[in-house]
Write an enzyme that holds these catalytic residues in place. Structure first.
Site: not given
Ligand code: MOS
Length: 729
Positions: A624, A244, A696, A619
């Site tokens: 999943k 993250f 993200e 694409r």
């Molecule tokens: Mo991301 S916040 O560039 O791992």
């Protein structure tokens, strides 16, 4: 006659590493075993900062059972000064620890106790006595606005500030004007696997098993910090348990493990405890965002001004860009965006889950909702009305913008029927509200390389220093190789996370799959050409062929691979160069989020009832794993709107919320009926795969959709995130 090539890319294939993970065979950094054993390091944190260490007594710790060594600034070898100005950015800069008697921030390591067992190390660490003579520090940017500076750069954007059009004129002539400011809280990435490194030295060579998102820059950081040759650093990171953004670069435990392994002459593991990483892991800074919006009577945007103020950790150059989505979401006659930072004596501030957009759409999309309401225009209609025909800031054409498709599909699937009067929809003692918001996130491509080797038995090995941080990299790369070479996925072995493998930009910025995937696609295409040549040489001319069980099937013939490529097999290298793609175009991924919330009319308790997202990321490489990533992002959106916040004690610059009892992450009970829809697409300009970043995207827009729903439920506009029940009473 052409052989049929089966479509594997895009299929919802199960994770190829799934069985290894669920049976515990997948080796995460902390699991690594070393012959001769591993000593355990435990961090002693500074109890105050900024300041100077005036007393540091480690005698009792050194005398404790099982203790191998205690590292302090007095014992560790010299390192390159932390964050030297000539360093090229935060990932490769010196990350020196225990550098001298200075303490930069609360919780910074002042010692590392190494013992035979973790329990011994932890106990001995409690015996270290340290005294800090503190100086006045800067902890909260809001208290030091006079020190705000324009940063040298902001994450992921070319420009720190933009000023397009005459804002003052457009704003003053607007019929509807909104001036609002928002506070968003600090956050910690809080990956399931805390930061951990096992380091050992083999002569001059440092061998590191670590949890990391980008291998190559971590090699540079080690070499730079320790003053050794990059060729003498080997990083191995086949699995990382969530990043993250917090594992883009190396952190204290990584350097400490290397120093300790040297000092102790044996392998040393240093894992940050959950509490450690709220001081020694990076965090998202709290932000003040100020927005001024103006629209004409019909709801057309005329003026937009978005400015952001936050803290930056001293000598660690990172600035988040919350005004990023504001540059490309809607057309307006004038759009101005500004980012300012105050250098502070706090733990590292760094990228965290959709840096910029996560908190930028949180505020901008909430303000847009408010402005639409002022204009008397439905929020869905408002967005359609202000859809730009080209990137309003750069003037570039959009590469494949399908935001309106997302909005219309989402409105239909959610059953959007327009706004009701705020506070008017009740279900028993619950106030029910609905809201929506747009998701937008820049799509980028990073340089990457890959190598593939086909063996005579028909097995393909693909190697890249790319990482799989739980996202599904192993699986999508397997699919790309299998489809490109028309071979069964079961014959493909993808190997990742080793600094000896071809370099990629790793996992970050949502560019990982497209970048490493494009490099692998290139390597496989080259291998295919080489194999075609061998086929031609052997008298079988075929435009298409397939491989199975060590044989090539072409023109209805079956040829033994061994006869074509011999015992030594056939290899190919591939690469992707971002300079060749989406040139002069504004390239983004898109989405829309619709939310329904209920708010208890008596207590103000907020519960999300429904969250529905529709996304366009070109694409899709695996339906999943893509859905899982989008879902995870949407769940973080719930956290960003309602739960996650790291609270700092501004007297001491210390984070007070240092475990999951205090730092609240959305759990199953918080996650409602959640729907993810993905448009079919192919973004031909973005990269050779036609894919766009997805990691993200799901975060963006989820928080403001919820906040906008809270407004409809209650009539309250909350301008401080996360929204708490007491804010509604
Ligand atoms: Mo991301 S916040 O560039 O791992």
């Amino acid at each position: 006659m052409e052989q049929s090539t089966s479509k594997i890319i895009g299929e919802p294939m199960n994770r190829v590493d799934g069985p290894a993970k669920v049976t515990g065979r997948a080796e995460y950094a902390g699991d690594h075993q070393v012959e001769g054993g591993i000593a355990e390091g435990f961090i002693v944190e500074a109890p105050a900062a900024p300041g100077k260490i005036v007393a540091l007594d480690v005698a009792d710790a050194e005398a404790a059972d099982g203790v191998v060594s205690v590292l302090t600034y007095k014992t560790v070898p010299q390192q390159k000064p932390y964050g030297s100005p000539e360093d090229e950015g935060r990932f490769t800069q010196s990350h020196a620890v225990l550098e001298n008697d200075r303490v930069r921030h609360f919780g910074e390591p002042v010692a590392l106790v190494v013992a035979e067992t973790l329990e011994q190390a932890r106990y001995a660490a409690s015996l270290v006595r340290v005294e800090i003579e503190t100086e006045e520090g800067v902890f909260n940017a809001l208290d030091h606005k006079d020190q705000a500076e324009k940063p040298d750069s902001v994450d992921g954007l070319d420009e720190v500030d933009t000023q397009d059009g005459d804002f003052e004129t457009q704003f003053s002539q607007s019929t509807h004007k909104l001036e609002v400011s928002y506070l968003t809280g600090a956050q910690h990435a809080s990956a399931m696997e805390p930061h951990v490194t096992v380091a050992q030295w083999d002569g001059e060579t440092l061998i590191v098993h670590m949890a990391i998102q980008i291998v190559a820059s971590a090699v540079s950081a080690y070499a730079n910090t320790l003053g050794i040759d990059e060729a003498n650093v080997r990083i191995i990171s086949p699995f990382t348990g969530g990043g993250f953004g917090s594992k883009l670069g190396v952190h204290n435990e990584a350097i400490l493990a290397a120093l300790a392994a040297k000092q102790c002459g044996k392998a040393v593991r240093v894992a940050q405890t959950r509490r450690n990483l709220f001081a020694n892991g990076p965090h998202r800074s709290r932000h003040l965002q100020e927005l001024k919006l103006g629209a004409d009577a019909s709801g057309k945007l005329r003026a937009v001004r978005h400015s952001s103020l936050a803290s930056m950790a001293r000598n660690y150059p990172f600035a988040e860009a919350p005004a990023s989505p504001t540059r490309a979401s809607y057309a307006a006659d004038a759009i101005h965006t500004f980012h300012r930072m105050v250098k502070a004596d706090i733990p590292k501030v760094d990228s965290m889950r959709a840096p910029g957009e996560a908190i930028g759409t949180l505020t901008y999309e909430t303000a847009i909702d408010e402005l639409a309401e002022m204009c008397g225009v439905d929020p869905v209609e408002f967005r359609i009305l202000n859809e730009p025909t080209q990137d309003p800031t750069s003037g570039h054409a959009f590469a494949d913008r399908r935001l309106l498709d997302c909005i219309r599909t989402g409105a239909a699937k959610f059953g959007w029927s327009g706004r009701v009067k705020p506070g008017s929809r009740m279900a028993g003692r619950k106030l029910v509200g609905r809201g929506m918001a747009v998701a937008i996130r820049p799509n980028t491509l990073s340089p990457a390389q890959a190598e593939v080797k086909l063996a005579a038995d028909g097995r393909l090995v693909a190697r890249l220093d790319m990482t799989d941080i739980g996202t599904g990299t192993y699986t999508i790369l397997t699919q790309i190789a299998a489809e490109t070479l028309s071979m069964p996925a079961s014959q493909v072995l993808v190997q990742l996370g080793d600094s000896r493998f071809p370099e990629t930009a790793g996992s970050g910025g949502s560019f990982g799959a497209s970048s490493s995937g494009s490099a692998l696609l290139d390597a496989c295409a080259k291998l295919k050409s080489a194999l075609s040549e061998r086929l031609t040489e052997s008298g079988v001319s075929a435009n298409a062929f397939a491989m199975k069980d060590g044989r090539v099937l072409a023109n209805g013939k079956r040829i033994e691979l061994a006869d074509l490529i011999g015992a030594e097999g056939l290899s190919a290298d591939g690469a992707v160069d971002p300079d060749n793609h989406a040139k002069g175009q504004a390239d983004y991924s898109y989405g829309v989020q619709f939310a329904e919330v209920e708010v208890d009319a008596d207590t103000g308790e907020i519960r999300v009832r429904r969250l529905l997202g529709v996304f366009d990321a070109g694409r899709i490489l695996n339906r999943k794993t893509a859905r899982s990533q989008l879902m995870g992002g949407m769940i973080f959106g719930i956290g960003g709107a309602l739960l996650e916040e790291s609270l700092m004690d501004d007297r001491f610059g210390s984070f007070m919320t240092r475990d999951f009892a205090e730092y609240h992450i959305a759990v199953n009970r918080d996650v409602p009926d959640l729907e993810v829809h993905i448009l079919d697409g192919y973004s031909e300009h973005s990269n050779p795969l036609g894919s766009k970043g997805i990691g993200e995207l799901g975060i963006c827009g989820a928080g403001p959709a919820i906040a906008n729903a809270v407004h409809e439920a209650t009539g309250v506009r909350v301008r401080k995130f996360p929204v708490h029940m007491e804010d509604l009473l």
